[in-house]
Design a protein around this motif. Sequence first.
Motif, short mmCIF file in Angstrom:
data_model
loop_
_atom_site.label_atom_id
_atom_site.label_comp_id
_atom_site.label_asym_id
_atom_site.label_seq_id
_atom_site.Cartn_x
_atom_site.Cartn_y
_atom_site.Cartn_z
N UNK A 148 64.92 40.58 28.91
CA UNK A 148 64.72 40.76 30.49
C UNK A 148 63.29 40.84 31.13
N UNK A 149 62.77 39.75 31.87
CA UNK A 149 61.57 39.80 32.38
C UNK A 149 61.34 40.65 33.38
N UNK A 150 60.38 41.57 33.30
CA UNK A 150 59.73 42.34 34.58
C UNK A 150 58.32 41.94 34.49
N UNK A 151 57.53 42.23 33.61
CA UNK A 151 56.11 41.88 34.02
C UNK A 151 54.92 42.80 33.10
N UNK A 152 53.86 42.73 33.43
CA UNK A 152 52.65 43.00 32.62
C UNK A 152 51.86 43.64 33.69
N UNK A 153 51.20 44.85 33.10
CA UNK A 153 50.07 45.59 33.78
C UNK A 153 48.89 45.71 33.26
N UNK A 154 47.78 45.52 33.80
CA UNK A 154 46.26 45.79 33.49
C UNK A 154 45.83 46.63 34.23
N UNK A 155 44.73 47.83 33.82
CA UNK A 155 44.18 48.33 34.59
C UNK A 155 42.67 48.56 34.28
N UNK A 156 41.64 48.51 35.41
CA UNK A 156 40.31 48.56 35.19
C UNK A 156 39.74 47.61 36.08
#
Length: 345
Positions: A148-156
């Motif tokens: 199931x494709x949702x996504x990727x998160x990056x913080x900074x």
Amino acid sequence: MAEKMRLLIFGAGAIGTYVGGSMLLDGHEVAYLEKPEVCETLRKSGIHLTLNGSSHHITTGKFYSDLADVFTNGVFDAALVAVKSFDTPGLINAILPYAVCLPSIICFQNGVENEQLFEKAFGIEKVIAGTITSAVRRVEAGNAVLERKRGVGLAGYIPLVPKMVTAFSHAGLNAQQFHIAPDMKWSKLLTNLITNASSAVLNMTPSEVLSHPVAFHYELVQMREALKVMQKLGCQVVDLPGTPVRLFAGSVSKVPEWIAQPLLKDILGKGRGAKMPSLHIDLHAGRRQSEVSSLNGAVVKYGKQAGIDTPVNQLLAATLEGMASGTIPIDAFEHNPIALYSSLR
């Protein structure tokens, strides 16, 4: 056009294969660091990745079992950590001698403390918090299926973050930048908690846990404990890529239990349902360590620091850790939520 990146990935499990394979398909350079026997297999077979029902056999990746060889053969834009949280200390010790060669480190691991460990070892300016909400199933090392494709998160805020967001999105990973790492990581932790440890301990599917009145009640209490800890720490619940965490948290904290049960069964059943979560898979595969220490265990740890009682998270963490280590029989509470939670009633 996304800038072509050179990536080093620690681990060719589900996440490493999915992210690395997607980047390879988009023309980026990817090298993996894995165990010698895994490298030998992957050099022969390549990466196998199934996306949207289409199978891809990828032979352009590079595979190393020795970091000295890795850095002799190139310079990288980023290193992606895709190992289990309990493997973090060992990985840090292994790569510490090569600290001067290491690029920025992106932590895609579950839990809220891995980034702190890497920051302590390599400096805060070198670590990027990451999260993946897409559901990916590991077939074997170097072979994964996107379920199931949702996504990727990056913080900074370092310049590499927006570049990686652009590159990941161009590769079809649906990336999003977040400004406050703890908000992102704790929100992901919430999604990792629900029906995860309980399914493992009870040997029940998520749907069965959510359908059982006693199991559901304590599932709700578990989540409310985590939300109280988040609030005390000053962390905000945020929506993650493809994941309405705020709606989920609102259902847990504000809606009466008799309404919350069918609502959460509908929301979560679509994502998990009869599929066993990661803690169950690891336990029944015979792993002697469990990531529950980084999930429910983190709620307990930070709850103690904040002066908040977390008895359900403590019970689940201690029980699953005992089952993984062999001190508690794996079938001690099989399909028996009443027995599991009897000490809390």
